[in-house]
Design an enzyme around this catalytic site. Structure first.
Site, mmCIF file in Angstrom:
data_model
loop_
_atom_site.group_PDB
_atom_site.id
_atom_site.type_symbol
_atom_site.label_atom_id
_atom_site.label_comp_id
_atom_site.label_asym_id
_atom_site.label_seq_id
_atom_site.Cartn_x
_atom_site.Cartn_y
_atom_site.Cartn_z
ATOM 1 N N CYS A 125 6.274 -3.912 4.733
ATOM 2 C CA CYS A 125 5.465 -3.519 5.904
ATOM 3 C C CYS A 125 4.028 -3.510 5.709
ATOM 4 C CB CYS A 125 5.845 -2.198 6.523
ATOM 5 S SG CYS A 125 5.007 -1.840 8.018
ATOM 6 N N CYS A 126 3.762 -2.985 4.513
ATOM 7 C CA CYS A 126 2.503 -2.864 3.989
ATOM 8 C C CYS A 126 2.033 -4.178 3.546
ATOM 9 C CB CYS A 126 2.390 -1.893 2.752
ATOM 10 S SG CYS A 126 2.079 -0.240 3.164
ATOM 11 N N CYS A 206 -1.586 5.029 7.813
ATOM 12 C CA CYS A 206 -0.826 4.537 9.139
ATOM 13 C C CYS A 206 -0.288 5.958 9.634
ATOM 14 C CB CYS A 206 -0.093 3.417 9.089
ATOM 15 S SG CYS A 206 -0.800 1.921 8.642
ATOM 16 N N CYS A 209 3.255 6.830 8.497
ATOM 17 C CA CYS A 209 3.565 7.228 7.178
ATOM 18 C C CYS A 209 2.459 8.247 6.533
ATOM 19 C CB CYS A 209 3.410 5.804 6.350
ATOM 20 S SG CYS A 209 4.371 4.421 6.824
ATOM 21 N N CYS A 232 -0.093 1.547 -1.222
ATOM 22 C CA CYS A 232 0.188 0.517 -0.415
ATOM 23 C C CYS A 232 0.403 -0.980 -0.854
ATOM 24 C CB CYS A 232 -0.969 0.492 0.814
ATOM 25 S SG CYS A 232 -2.434 -0.203 0.468
HETATM 26 S S1 SF4 Z 1 1.278 2.383 5.824
HETATM 27 FE FE1 SF4 Z 1 3.415 2.425 6.936
HETATM 28 S S2 SF4 Z 1 3.020 1.591 8.688
HETATM 29 FE FE2 SF4 Z 1 1.118 1.157 7.514
HETATM 30 S S3 SF4 Z 1 1.527 -1.009 6.812
HETATM 31 FE FE3 SF4 Z 1 2.319 0.597 5.343
HETATM 32 S S4 SF4 Z 1 4.380 0.872 5.726
HETATM 33 FE FE4 SF4 Z 1 3.628 -0.004 7.466
#
Ligand code: SF4
Length: 246
Positions: A125-126, A206, A209, A232
């Site tokens: 996701c990151c 985010c 998280c 991240c």
């Molecule tokens: S902090 Fe969480 S929501 Fe944001 S990009 Fe990374 S995993 Fe995704």
């Protein structure tokens, strides 16, 4: 890696080491003035999360050159308070070159069609929402400024004032700053606090998280709480963290 790439990377590392030596002991504004106006003139940007300590570097950069690119990785998962804080700081500091970078729609459709990737694979996701967009935004630059500090985490304890990552040099002007230094600077310059700080969010990423930290907890304890993840990934070479996770 080819011999040419190896030689280029060695030259970049030598340059970073030389810069770390040259600016050792200099104050953060002096380092910033030098890299923005001389060492990397026209080729340096600030990557900012507009988090709880971001106003310090944003303020320093705005005073040197408000046209320095400020890259904000808009993951579409930020707290609305962060977006409001970003907009308020832009106006307050007169920043003229903000680049809010979104993830590629095709990548979101492919990897996170239901918007739940942060729960299934936060590294990926990151990677999709932060690392890939950031690498694209950095393409025209040769160096970028970060707000990382040695005291933030064990993984950051050995970092240098100037580092290399892929083909970029990273500048860490606040490397030795403490939370008290940040608070004092913000106080002196009457800089506004992130709206969530007063609710216990000492480090803000985010929304899915990040949680508030309890008294006595590490300031970053609220980031990816309950998971092994602590970074991240934007500070890893070639997004190597996500490849390890796949
Ligand atoms: S902090 Fe969480 S929501 Fe944001 S990009 Fe990374 S995993 Fe995704």
């Amino acid at each position: 890696m080819t011999t040419f790439e190896t030689t280029s990377r060695m030259a970049l590392r030598d340059r970073a080491a030389g810069l770390s030596q040259r600016y050792d002991g200099c104050r953060a504004p002096e380092v910033l003035e030098a890299v923005i106006t001389t060492d990397f003139a026209g080729g340096i940007g600030l990557v900012s999360s507009f988090g709880t300590e971001a106003a310090v570097l944003l303020h320093m950069v705005s005073r040197i050159d408000p046209y320095v690119p400020v890259i904000f990785l808009d993951t579409v998962r930020h707290f609305p308070q962060t977006l409001a804080y970003r907009d308020a700081l832009i106006t307050r500091l007169g920043l003229c070159n903000i680049q809010s970078i979104l993830p590629r729609p095709a990548a979101i459709n492919a990897d996170d069609p239901d918007g739940d990737l942060h729960g299934r694979n936060p590294d990926l996701c990151c990677h999709v929402r932060k690392t890939v967009p950031m690498l694209a935004a950095l393409r025209p630059l040769s160096a970028w400024i970060t707000g990382r500090k040695r005291g933030q985490a064990a993984t950051r304890a050995d970092m240098a004032l100037f580092e290399t990552q892929d083909r970029w040099i990273k500048v860490n002007p606040l490397i030795d700053w403490s939370a008290d230094d940040v608070a004092a600077y913000m106080d002196t310059h009457d800089l506004p606090q992130h709206p969530l700080k007063g609710q216990g969010y000492l480090s803000v990423g985010c929304a899915p998280c990040t949680r508030a930290v309890k008294p006595g907890e590490d300031p970053r304890a609220g980031r990816w709480a309950g998971a092994e993840k602590t970074e991240c990934g934007i500070h890893f070479e070639n997004g190597k963290m996500v490849r390890a996770a796949e």
